[in-house]
Design a protein around this motif. Structure first.
Motif, PDB file in Angstrom:
ATOM      1  N   ALA A   1      -0.604  -7.244   6.558  1.00  0.00           N
ATOM      2  CA  ALA A   1       1.028  -6.497   6.125  1.00  0.00           C
ATOM      3  C   ALA A   1      -0.103  -4.874   4.610  1.00  0.00           C
ATOM      4  N   ILE A   2      -1.227  -6.076   4.697  1.00  0.00           N
ATOM      5  CA  ILE A   2      -1.649  -4.274   2.798  1.00  0.00           C
ATOM      6  C   ILE A   2      -1.772  -3.392   4.968  1.00  0.00           C
ATOM      7  N   ARG A   3      -2.514  -3.554   5.451  1.00  0.00           N
ATOM      8  CA  ARG A   3      -2.838  -2.115   6.425  1.00  0.00           C
ATOM      9  C   ARG A   3      -1.629  -1.209   6.211  1.00  0.00           C
ATOM     10  N   SER A   4      -0.335  -1.696   6.613  1.00  0.00           N
ATOM     11  CA  SER A   4       0.629  -0.337   7.131  1.00  0.00           C
ATOM     12  C   SER A   4       1.118  -0.808   6.047  1.00  0.00           C
ATOM     13  N   ASP A   5       0.656  -0.940   4.845  1.00  0.00           N
ATOM     14  CA  ASP A   5       1.325  -0.300   3.025  1.00  0.00           C
ATOM     15  C   ASP A   5       1.255   0.924   3.156  1.00  0.00           C
ATOM     16  N   ASP A   6       1.656   1.260   1.774  1.00  0.00           N
ATOM     17  CA  ASP A   6       1.120   3.168   1.251  1.00  0.00           C
ATOM     18  C   ASP A   6       0.588   2.887   0.288  1.00  0.00           C
ATOM     19  N   ALA A   7      -1.256   3.424   0.919  1.00  0.00           N
ATOM     20  CA  ALA A   7      -1.965   3.302   0.299  1.00  0.00           C
ATOM     21  C   ALA A   7      -1.976   3.532  -0.856  1.00  0.00           C
ATOM     22  N   THR A   8      -1.178   4.872  -0.982  1.00  0.00           N
ATOM     23  CA  THR A   8      -0.773   5.328  -2.576  1.00  0.00           C
ATOM     24  C   THR A   8       0.802   4.891  -3.885  1.00  0.00           C
ATOM     25  N   ASN A   9       0.421   3.578  -3.436  1.00  0.00           N
ATOM     26  CA  ASN A   9       1.682   3.092  -4.517  1.00  0.00           C
ATOM     27  C   ASN A   9       0.850   1.963  -5.070  1.00  0.00           C
TER      28      ASN A   9
ATOM     29  N   ARG B   1       0.160  -3.727  -6.279  1.00  0.00           N
ATOM     30  CA  ARG B   1      -0.219  -4.826  -7.538  1.00  0.00           C
ATOM     31  C   ARG B   1       0.860  -6.742  -6.773  1.00  0.00           C
ATOM     32  N   ASP B   2       1.560  -6.172  -5.939  1.00  0.00           N
ATOM     33  CA  ASP B   2       2.301  -7.084  -5.430  1.00  0.00           C
ATOM     34  C   ASP B   2       1.162  -7.706  -4.040  1.00  0.00           C
ATOM     35  N   ARG B   3       0.551  -7.046  -3.324  1.00  0.00           N
ATOM     36  CA  ARG B   3      -0.318  -7.131  -2.154  1.00  0.00           C
ATOM     37  C   ARG B   3      -1.493  -8.263  -3.207  1.00  0.00           C
ATOM     38  N   ALA B   4      -2.224  -8.328  -4.686  1.00  0.00           N
ATOM     39  CA  ALA B   4      -3.186  -8.995  -4.749  1.00  0.00           C
ATOM     40  C   ALA B   4      -1.963 -10.296  -5.402  1.00  0.00           C
TER      41      ALA B   4
END
Length: 87
Positions: free
Chosen positions: A44-52, A57-60
């Motif tokens: 899911a992290i790899r598919s997220d927008d890296a600039t957001n 924070r939510d993934r952490a």
């Protein structure tokens, strides 16, 4: 000779302690479950927008919840299980 006479009781005590309190199967199941959850989170992290930064924070927070949940599960299991002393 000194190392042998001191070392053998230490090894015997350690192996007996492991035999009495170890729960290797439960640890393996919890580790496997946590690894699967973290693998899903990494995907899911790899598919997220890296600039957001909010998504990061939510993934952490999700990663922390997974790991803290594993620790809480281990603690509950360890505290609720009596010691079965083999004999």
């Amino acid at each position: 000779m000194t190392a042998l006479t001191a070392g053998l009781p230490v090894l015997a005590t350690a192996s007996y302690g492991i035999r009495v309190i170890a729960d290797f199967e439960g640890n393996a199941h919890r580790s496997g479950r946590m690894a699967q959850q973290l693998a899903t989170l990494i995907a899911a992290i790899r598919s997220d927008d890296a600039t957001n930064p909010w998504a990061a924070r939510d993934r952490a927070r999700q990663a922390a919840e997974i790991m803290l949940g594993d620790v809480a599960n281990w603690r509950l299991t360890a505290e609720g299980r009596g010691l079965a002393i083999p004999g």
